[in-house]
Design an enzyme around this catalytic site. Structure first.
Site, PDB file in Angstrom:
ATOM      1  N   LYS A   1      -1.882  11.405  33.354  1.00  0.00           N
ATOM      2  CA  LYS A   1      -3.111  10.861  34.519  1.00  0.00           C
ATOM      3  C   LYS A   1      -3.560  12.224  34.897  1.00  0.00           C
ATOM      4  O   LYS A   1      -4.970  12.386  35.001  1.00  0.00           O
ATOM      5  CB  LYS A   1      -2.517   9.965  35.318  1.00  0.00           C
ATOM      6  CG  LYS A   1      -3.742   9.680  36.498  1.00  0.00           C
ATOM      7  CD  LYS A   1      -3.342   8.569  37.505  1.00  0.00           C
ATOM      8  CE  LYS A   1      -4.444   8.333  38.396  1.00  0.00           C
ATOM      9  NZ  LYS A   1      -4.071   7.262  39.330  1.00  0.00           N
TER      10      LYS A   1
ATOM     11  N   TYR B   1      -9.713   8.611   1.314  1.00  0.00           N
ATOM     12  CA  TYR B   1     -10.467   7.666   1.573  1.00  0.00           C
ATOM     13  C   TYR B   1      -9.986   6.359   1.771  1.00  0.00           C
ATOM     14  O   TYR B   1      -8.521   6.168   1.281  1.00  0.00           O
ATOM     15  CB  TYR B   1     -11.759   7.586   0.694  1.00  0.00           C
ATOM     16  CG  TYR B   1     -11.409   7.584  -0.744  1.00  0.00           C
ATOM     17  CD1 TYR B   1     -10.964   6.467  -1.542  1.00  0.00           C
ATOM     18  CD2 TYR B   1     -11.513   8.829  -1.430  1.00  0.00           C
ATOM     19  CE1 TYR B   1     -10.674   6.679  -2.652  1.00  0.00           C
ATOM     20  CE2 TYR B   1     -11.312   9.114  -2.779  1.00  0.00           C
ATOM     21  CZ  TYR B   1     -10.735   7.844  -3.598  1.00  0.00           C
ATOM     22  OH  TYR B   1     -10.589   8.040  -4.956  1.00  0.00           O
TER      23      TYR B   1
ATOM     24  N   HIS C   1      -3.919  -3.356  -9.074  1.00  0.00           N
ATOM     25  CA  HIS C   1      -4.707  -4.060  -8.103  1.00  0.00           C
ATOM     26  C   HIS C   1      -3.790  -5.143  -7.556  1.00  0.00           C
ATOM     27  O   HIS C   1      -4.420  -6.399  -7.484  1.00  0.00           O
ATOM     28  CB  HIS C   1      -6.044  -4.575  -9.027  1.00  0.00           C
ATOM     29  CG  HIS C   1      -6.766  -3.505  -9.400  1.00  0.00           C
ATOM     30  ND1 HIS C   1      -7.429  -2.583  -8.692  1.00  0.00           N
ATOM     31  CD2 HIS C   1      -6.906  -3.158 -10.840  1.00  0.00           C
ATOM     32  CE1 HIS C   1      -7.949  -1.749  -9.807  1.00  0.00           C
ATOM     33  NE2 HIS C   1      -7.544  -2.209 -10.838  1.00  0.00           N
TER      34      HIS C   1
ATOM     35  N   ILE D   1      13.427   4.684  33.053  1.00  0.00           N
ATOM     36  CA  ILE D   1      12.540   4.315  34.064  1.00  0.00           C
ATOM     37  C   ILE D   1      11.867   5.475  34.626  1.00  0.00           C
ATOM     38  O   ILE D   1      10.629   5.677  34.626  1.00  0.00           O
ATOM     39  CB  ILE D   1      13.266   3.867  35.269  1.00  0.00           C
ATOM     40  CG1 ILE D   1      13.971   2.341  34.624  1.00  0.00           C
ATOM     41  CG2 ILE D   1      12.269   3.417  36.191  1.00  0.00           C
ATOM     42  CD1 ILE D   1      13.122   1.402  34.242  1.00  0.00           C
TER      43      ILE D   1
ATOM     44  N   ARG E   1      -6.197 -23.550 -11.545  1.00  0.00           N
ATOM     45  CA  ARG E   1      -4.847 -23.350 -11.934  1.00  0.00           C
ATOM     46  C   ARG E   1      -4.909 -23.450 -13.641  1.00  0.00           C
ATOM     47  O   ARG E   1      -4.231 -22.834 -14.272  1.00  0.00           O
ATOM     48  CB  ARG E   1      -3.848 -24.566 -11.565  1.00  0.00           C
ATOM     49  CG  ARG E   1      -2.505 -24.154 -11.640  1.00  0.00           C
ATOM     50  CD  ARG E   1      -1.346 -24.712 -10.934  1.00  0.00           C
ATOM     51  NE  ARG E   1      -1.672 -24.344  -9.517  1.00  0.00           N
ATOM     52  CZ  ARG E   1      -1.203 -23.232  -8.924  1.00  0.00           C
ATOM     53  NH1 ARG E   1      -0.384 -22.398  -9.610  1.00  0.00           N
ATOM     54  NH2 ARG E   1      -1.688 -23.030  -7.721  1.00  0.00           N
TER      55      ARG E   1
ATOM     56  N   ARG F   1      20.631   6.520  37.016  1.00  0.00           N
ATOM     57  CA  ARG F   1      19.188   5.812  36.822  1.00  0.00           C
ATOM     58  C   ARG F   1      18.264   6.286  37.838  1.00  0.00           C
ATOM     59  O   ARG F   1      17.223   6.082  37.773  1.00  0.00           O
ATOM     60  CB  ARG F   1      19.546   4.434  37.335  1.00  0.00           C
ATOM     61  CG  ARG F   1      20.315   3.611  36.249  1.00  0.00           C
ATOM     62  CD  ARG F   1      20.635   2.172  36.852  1.00  0.00           C
ATOM     63  NE  ARG F   1      21.136   1.038  35.323  1.00  0.00           N
ATOM     64  CZ  ARG F   1      20.991  -0.223  35.465  1.00  0.00           C
ATOM     65  NH1 ARG F   1      20.341  -0.880  36.546  1.00  0.00           N
ATOM     66  NH2 ARG F   1      21.356  -0.831  34.401  1.00  0.00           N
ATOM     67  N   VAL F   2      18.765   6.917  38.980  1.00  0.00           N
ATOM     68  CA  VAL F   2      17.747   7.518  39.941  1.00  0.00           C
ATOM     69  C   VAL F   2      18.082   9.144  39.917  1.00  0.00           C
ATOM     70  O   VAL F   2      18.996   9.502  40.570  1.00  0.00           O
ATOM     71  CB  VAL F   2      17.956   6.681  41.353  1.00  0.00           C
ATOM     72  CG1 VAL F   2      17.030   7.646  42.236  1.00  0.00           C
ATOM     73  CG2 VAL F   2      17.705   5.237  41.214  1.00  0.00           C
ATOM     74  N   LYS F   3      17.081   9.795  39.280  1.00  0.00           N
ATOM     75  CA  LYS F   3      17.117  11.037  39.422  1.00  0.00           C
ATOM     76  C   LYS F   3      15.778  11.975  39.741  1.00  0.00           C
ATOM     77  O   LYS F   3      15.701  12.855  40.826  1.00  0.00           O
ATOM     78  CB  LYS F   3      17.298  11.655  38.094  1.00  0.00           C
ATOM     79  CG  LYS F   3      18.781  11.397  37.423  1.00  0.00           C
ATOM     80  CD  LYS F   3      18.982  11.823  36.124  1.00  0.00           C
ATOM     81  CE  LYS F   3      18.139  11.076  35.102  1.00  0.00           C
ATOM     82  NZ  LYS F   3      18.867  11.455  33.959  1.00  0.00           N
ATOM     83  N   THR F   4      14.682  11.321  39.516  1.00  0.00           N
ATOM     84  CA  THR F   4      13.384  11.992  39.586  1.00  0.00           C
ATOM     85  C   THR F   4      12.469  11.105  40.439  1.00  0.00           C
ATOM     86  O   THR F   4      11.296  11.533  40.737  1.00  0.00           O
ATOM     87  CB  THR F   4      12.703  12.259  38.283  1.00  0.00           C
ATOM     88  OG1 THR F   4      12.611  11.134  37.610  1.00  0.00           O
ATOM     89  CG2 THR F   4      13.556  13.423  37.588  1.00  0.00           C
TER      90      THR F   4
END
Length: 541
Positions: free
Chosen positions: A151, A238, A296, A140, A465, A78-81
């Protein structure tokens, strides 16, 4: 966060040489192709887990992220980077001397290229996984790296798809990525994380929805916020008209007309897609082999095959019956089948000008027959064709969302109320059920006449109708006599029903519920016809 002081100008960086790359991907398509090119160019590669192992096993030099951070991967990966040694290298704006100085003070090296795609969350959900197995696919570190790099696109090229590897390899050969290239990659990256987050939000909303919501608390079934994301699949010639622009987007987990494979013919148009989807909606309402022909967005023919035929002959017979409903209107129509298109059906189709044929499959001989017609579009549905669990329609300033109008529970004849005449025999009940299902595909106000599992006349889209009744009878001509009729909503007056009675309709199914039901029933009683109330309407706007 405020921008750097005006006294520290941002220096121009158009072309950025690729000297250091961070790679961490779940989708390893063409990974070694890119890594090999980077290695030959002398680029330092930093990577994680299985990505690093695959690169190393190919004999390409790679540095583990743990060597950069000084911490091993932890908490089952879960935690690497998530570390300043990584994110400082991603976010440093090298146009600013202060950022360069900060990197030097902390011994952090910048990245010029980041290649990251995210855990397969949508694929895991689609596989049927539940609970923690799905939650573990909530990425994550990946989104954090993607967003940071996007960014900082002034300095970093962020790649989230193997489709962009060739562009990076070309940039290596040309001395680096350009600012325009990095901007485009950043836009794609933010779209990638937005789609990912939308999938996660949708899953959690579904998991936490109130299963016991009822009519007094219906809003509990819908999430507090709704996010829709799609991937651009094609820019169309179109829109509905030639002066309108249009495009096709695919939902990430869709299995519908947008994911169909085109086997032959001209490119699909906006109107082709609208009509093909309407045709599928009609054809797939039936369990028996069925064909719907649409013009249609309205059906000009719907039919099922009689029992006792194999699928190849059955789908051909269903098409023949559907075409017979209104051969004039079927010219230039869109055809949908809920079975493989057989050679026998294709032989008939080849004699009729048809814009699109969509089906779950096409026999090889059918493709050969229909491909002789240059322009006809052949669309094969994806495996497991399915419609979405909710329908969304845009209105000015917002969206309308509803659950689909489907046939469940007592909507079929077991729950109907016989209000006039004798109980219908088995064959008439089959026709009434067919008409009731088929009229759901007709735009309101809808009247559909049917006989022997096929529509004989359709009245659609009228503002009253009685006009729909007249139109259905006119289209059916002498076939109206002996047909049954279905009305998508109640008859507000007896005049519409009287049009059907005068044409010789033998039985009618309608929702009931009008303040003039007794007047309508009296007209049916006087004519001696059978009429059922369903208690449910099928408006289609």
């Amino acid at each position: 966060m405020s921008a750097p002081k005006i006294t520290e100008a941002r220096r121009e960086r158009n072309q950025v040489a690729i000297r250091r790359a961070l790679i961490s991907v779940s989708d390893k398509t063409d990974l070694l192709k890119l890594a090999t090119a980077l290695g030959k160019a002398g680029v330092e590669i930093v990577s994680t887990g299985s990505t690093a192992a695959q690169i190393r096993d190919a004999g390409i030099a790679v540095t583990e992220a743990s060597e950069v951070t000084g911490f091993p991967e932890m908490l089952d990966g879960r935690v690497k980077t998530l570390h300043p040694a990584i994110h400082g290298g991603l976010l440093a704006d090298l146009r600013l001397e202060s950022h360069e100085k900060a990197l030097g003070e902390f011994g952090i090296k910048p990245f010029d290229l980041v290649v990251v795609n995210l855990y397969p969350f949508a694929e895991t959900v689609a596989s049927g996984a539940q609970g923690d197995d799905v939650v573990e696919q909530v990425d994550i570190g990946g989104p954090a790296m993607v967003r940071a790099s996007a960014k900082n696109h002034a300095n970093v090229a962020i790649v989230v798809s193997p489709n962009n590897y060739d562009g990076i390899i070309t940039a290596l050969e040309n001395g680096g990525t350009t600012l325009e290239q990095r901007r485009k990659l950043a836009a794609e990256a933010f779209a990638h994380t937005a789609e990912y987050d939308a999938n996660v939000a949708a899953w959690f909303a579904q998991e936490t929805a109130t299963e016991t919501a009822n009519a007094t608390d219906a809003a509990a079934e819908f999430p507090a916020s709704l996010e829709l994301t799609g991937n651009l699949e094609a820019t169309l010639r179109y829109g509905e008209n030639s002066h309108q622009q249009a495009a096709l987007y695919q939902l990430p987990d869709g299995r519908g007309i947008a994911q169909a494979t085109q086997l032959h013919g001209k490119a699909m148009s906006y109107n082709n897609y609208v009509d093909a989807d309407a045709a599928l909606r009609a054809a797939y309402d039936f369990d028996a082999p069925a064909v719907a022909i649409i013009k249609h967005a309205n059906p000009c023919g719907i039919a099922v095959a009689p029992a006792g035929l194999d699928d190849a002959a059955a789908i051909a017979e269903a098409h023949r019956r559907a075409h017979a409903t209104d051969p004039v209107s079927a010219f230039g129509g869109v055809v949908a089948a809920n079975r493989e298109v057989s050679a026998e059906m294709a032989a008939t189709l080849s004699e009729i000008f048809t814009e699109v044929v969509v089906a779950p499959g096409f026999a090889a001989e059918a493709v050969a027959i229909l491909s002789a017609k240059k322009n006809i579009r052949l669309l094969q549905l994806p495996a497991g064709y399915a419609r979405e669990a909710v329908e969304v329609r845009q209105i000015s300033g917002g969206l309308l969302v509803q659950t689909p109008d489907s046939f469940v529970g007592n909507q079929m004849h077991a729950g109907w109320e016989l209000v006039t005449g004798e109980a219908a025999d088995e064959a008439t009940l089959r026709d009434l059920e067919f008409a009731w299902k088929a009229c759901r595909a007709v735009k309101s106000n809808a009247i559909l006449l049917a006989n022997d599992g096929a529509a004989t006349g359709v009245g659609m889209g009228q503002v009253n109708r009685v006009d729909s009744c007249r139109l259905a009878v006119d289209r059916a001509a002498d076939r109206a006599a002996g047909s049954v009729a279905a009305s998508d909503a109640f008859f507000p007056f007896a005049d519409g029903l009287q049009v059907l009675i005068d044409a010789g309709v033998r039985a009618v199914v309608q929702p009931g519920g009008s303040i003039r039901d007794e007047e309508v029933k009296a007209a049916a009683e006087a004519a001696g016809i059978t009429m059922y109330f369903t208690g449910e309407r099928h408006f289609f706007h």
